[in-house]
Enzyme design. Structure first.
Site, PDB file in Angstrom:
ATOM      1  N   ARG A  88       0.715  12.115  30.889  1.00 43.45           N
ATOM      2  CA  ARG A  88       1.704  12.936  30.180  1.00 43.45           C
ATOM      3  C   ARG A  88       3.052  12.226  30.143  1.00 43.45           C
ATOM      4  O   ARG A  88       3.813  12.343  29.187  1.00 43.45           O
ATOM      5  CB  ARG A  88       1.876  14.277  30.878  1.00 43.45           C
ATOM      6  CG  ARG A  88       0.844  15.286  30.466  1.00 43.45           C
ATOM      7  CD  ARG A  88       1.093  16.635  31.099  1.00 43.45           C
ATOM      8  NE  ARG A  88      -0.122  17.444  31.029  1.00 43.45           N
ATOM      9  CZ  ARG A  88      -0.544  18.055  29.959  1.00 43.45           C
ATOM     10  NH1 ARG A  88       0.153  18.006  28.844  1.00 43.45           N
ATOM     11  NH2 ARG A  88      -1.659  18.733  29.962  1.00 43.45           N
ATOM     12  N   ASN A  95       6.937   9.410  22.887  1.00 39.38           N
ATOM     13  CA  ASN A  95       7.451  10.335  21.884  1.00 39.38           C
ATOM     14  C   ASN A  95       8.969  10.482  21.979  1.00 39.38           C
ATOM     15  O   ASN A  95       9.643  10.659  20.958  1.00 39.38           O
ATOM     16  CB  ASN A  95       6.757  11.702  21.993  1.00 39.38           C
ATOM     17  CG  ASN A  95       5.406  11.687  21.286  1.00 39.38           C
ATOM     18  OD1 ASN A  95       5.033  10.681  20.677  1.00 39.38           O
ATOM     19  ND2 ASN A  95       4.674  12.779  21.345  1.00 39.38           N
ATOM     20  N   HIS A 175       6.755  26.327  24.578  1.00 37.76           N
ATOM     21  CA  HIS A 175       5.544  26.102  23.778  1.00 37.76           C
ATOM     22  C   HIS A 175       4.517  25.379  24.643  1.00 37.76           C
ATOM     23  O   HIS A 175       4.255  24.201  24.488  1.00 37.76           O
ATOM     24  CB  HIS A 175       5.908  25.266  22.547  1.00 37.76           C
ATOM     25  CG  HIS A 175       4.756  25.080  21.606  1.00 37.76           C
ATOM     26  ND1 HIS A 175       4.008  26.112  21.117  1.00 37.76           N
ATOM     27  CD2 HIS A 175       4.236  23.957  21.058  1.00 37.76           C
ATOM     28  CE1 HIS A 175       3.074  25.641  20.326  1.00 37.76           C
ATOM     29  NE2 HIS A 175       3.190  24.331  20.267  1.00 37.76           N
TER      30      HIS A 175
HETATM   31  N1  APR Z   1       8.770   6.590  12.911  1.00 35.25           N
HETATM   32  C1  APR Z   1       8.162   7.286  11.917  1.00 35.25           C
HETATM   33  N2  APR Z   1       6.917   7.782  12.013  1.00 35.25           N
HETATM   34  C2  APR Z   1       6.245   7.531  13.143  1.00 35.25           C
HETATM   35  C3  APR Z   1       6.799   6.798  14.213  1.00 35.25           C
HETATM   36  C4  APR Z   1       8.113   6.313  14.057  1.00 35.25           C
HETATM   37  N3  APR Z   1       8.723   5.607  15.021  1.00 35.25           N
HETATM   38  N4  APR Z   1       5.875   6.730  15.190  1.00 35.25           N
HETATM   39  C5  APR Z   1       4.788   7.381  14.764  1.00 35.25           C
HETATM   40  N5  APR Z   1       5.014   7.856  13.530  1.00 35.25           N
HETATM   41  C6  APR Z   1       4.104   8.602  12.666  1.00 35.25           C
HETATM   42  C7  APR Z   1       2.671   8.105  12.740  1.00 35.25           C
HETATM   43  O1  APR Z   1       2.488   6.903  11.994  1.00 35.25           O
HETATM   44  C8  APR Z   1       1.909   9.295  12.150  1.00 35.25           C
HETATM   45  O2  APR Z   1       1.706   9.148  10.757  1.00 35.25           O
HETATM   46  O3  APR Z   1       4.011   9.959  13.052  1.00 35.25           O
HETATM   47  C9  APR Z   1       2.842  10.480  12.420  1.00 35.25           C
HETATM   48  C10 APR Z   1       2.233  11.536  13.303  1.00 35.25           C
HETATM   49  O4  APR Z   1       1.170  12.094  12.587  1.00 35.25           O
HETATM   50  P1  APR Z   1      -0.231  12.508  13.238  1.00 35.25           P
HETATM   51  O5  APR Z   1      -0.668  11.428  14.167  1.00 35.25           O
HETATM   52  O6  APR Z   1      -1.119  12.909  12.119  1.00 35.25           O
HETATM   53  O7  APR Z   1       0.144  13.739  14.173  1.00 35.25           O
HETATM   54  P2  APR Z   1       0.429  15.240  13.707  1.00 35.25           P
HETATM   55  O8  APR Z   1      -0.800  16.034  13.803  1.00 35.25           O
HETATM   56  O9  APR Z   1       1.195  15.239  12.438  1.00 35.25           O
HETATM   57  O10 APR Z   1       1.392  15.708  14.888  1.00 35.25           O
HETATM   58  C11 APR Z   1       2.681  15.157  15.048  1.00 35.25           C
HETATM   59  O11 APR Z   1       3.627  17.225  15.795  1.00 35.25           O
HETATM   60  O12 APR Z   1       2.551  19.205  16.213  1.00 35.25           O
HETATM   61  C12 APR Z   1       3.083  18.072  16.779  1.00 35.25           C
HETATM   62  O13 APR Z   1       1.766  17.703  18.781  1.00 35.25           O
HETATM   63  C13 APR Z   1       2.033  17.242  17.491  1.00 35.25           C
HETATM   64  O14 APR Z   1       3.595  15.745  18.546  1.00 35.25           O
HETATM   65  C14 APR Z   1       2.661  15.895  17.487  1.00 35.25           C
HETATM   66  C15 APR Z   1       3.430  15.875  16.159  1.00 35.25           C
END
Ligand code: APR
Length: 312
Positions: A88, A95, A175
């Site tokens: 975690r 993140n 949450h």
């Molecule tokens: N800058 C821009 N985009 C980024 C970066 C960054 N530095 N790092 C990662 N990403 C993008 C990834 O490339 C990906 O397309 O963030 C996106 C996240 O999308 P998903 O992996 O599909 O995840 P998602 O289901 O959208 O969830 C995103 O929201 O609900 C919360 O827990 C969930 O923390 C998670 C977030």
């Protein structure tokens, strides 16, 4: 469109947020992601869908924050999900760095934007974003309460067969698994759920709501929920742009409300053009008060861990 919303992270929640927002025709949209071509492709696909539903919205995808210039609202969904072997703390650090960069980069181009955060762990990431951006509390809110309340409403509707329109549920707190479905306040057409449902059925709904996110993760196996989280963001953005003074559950910066200070926590907030216009305080039942205190302790701990891992 005169308004502009930028969504940082064009993954499942980010692109679905854009979808719901485009249907509402309330703002031009920008999708930003680090993956080359992906935000551009999704934006173009959505742009090509809009003639069918007759919506005049510009949807742009980019890997460059310059495209976000002049945004009224910035939605942060960028992040990574927890992978096998990852603690975690690893997730929190990764993140946190992603969210910090997103806030810093968008503020360069949109110094007056309002922020809606969706990246998990939600309350902690929203807190971080506020500190990194040095934002007043009016300008930043985390999405969680609409989603958790909607899940509870859906479960109550499934149990009772009553229209979701008659079902109001209020889920407050952090949450996470310690969130607090307020059963005394939640009601079907004005009748408290505590009176409407037998205690065991109500307890089952409360437990299912608390674990609602995990239930979807277990079913999907790769990734987490996105339809319900993203429509909740769309509702918040619409309330802000239309200055609706809409009261929803959302994660806001506590400045003494509910006895809490300097943390983000799910509470009823009033959203309008100025962002978080007001935080409402319920008079709570003793059991709900105790549950909220437990939930607050969990959020505080997460914030403390984040502060030990990331410099803010
Ligand atoms: N800058 C821009 N985009 C980024 C970066 C960054 N530095 N790092 C990662 N990403 C993008 C990834 O490339 C990906 O397309 O963030 C996106 C996240 O999308 P998903 O992996 O599909 O995840 P998602 O289901 O959208 O969830 C995103 O929201 O609900 C919360 O827990 C969930 O923390 C998670 C977030």
């Amino acid at each position: 469109m005169t308004a502009k919303i930028s969504i940082i992270g064009a993954g499942m929640t980010g692109s679905t947020t854009a979808h719901w927002l485009a249907e509402r025709e309330i703002a031009d949209l920008v999708l930003v992601d680090i993956v080359e071509g992906m935000p551009q492709g999704k934006a173009l696909d959505m742009q090509e869908a809009l003639p069918v539903i007759g919506k005049d919205v510009a949807v742009v995808g980019s890997n460059d924050y310059a495209a976000t210039k002049g945004s009224d609202i910035v939605v942060i969904t960028a992040g990574i999900p927890r992978k096998p072997g990852m603690s975690r703390e690893d997730l929190l650090t990764t993140n946190a760095n992603i969210v910090s960069a997103a806030v810093e980069n968008t503020l360069k181009h949109s110094p007056d934007a309002l922020f809606i955060v969706l990246t998990n762990p939600l309350d902690t990431m929203t807190y971080l974003a506020m500190k990194v951006g040095k934002l007043p509390r009016e300008r930043i809110v985390g999405q969680a309460g609409i989603l958790d309340s909607a899940r509870m409403r859906a479960f109550v509707a499934m149990e009772t067969g009553v229209s979701v329109e008659n079902i109001q549920c209020y889920v407050l707190g952090g949450h996470g698994d310690e969130m607090v479905p307020l059963t005394s306040r939640s009601n079907i057409a004005g009748i408290s759920l505590r009176d409407y449902l037998p205690a065991d059925k109500l307890e089952a709904i409360v437990n299912r709501t608390r674990k609602g996110g995990g239930e979807i993760v277990n079913l999907l196996k790769t990734g987490s929920a996105y339809y319900a989280p993203s429509v909740a963001v769309a509702q918040m953005a619409e309330a802000i742009l239309k200055d609706k003074h809409l009261i929803v559950a959302a994660s806001a910066h506590m400045q003494g409300e509910y006895g809490l200070k300097d943390m983000f926590f799910g509470v009823p907030v009033q959203l309008g053009r100025g962002g978080v216009e007001k935080i409402l305080e319920y008079k709570l039942e003793a059991d709900e008060k105790a549950a909220l205190e437990k939930s607050a302790a969990a959020v505080k701990e997460s914030i403390t861990v984040m502060q030990s891992l990331v410099k803010i």
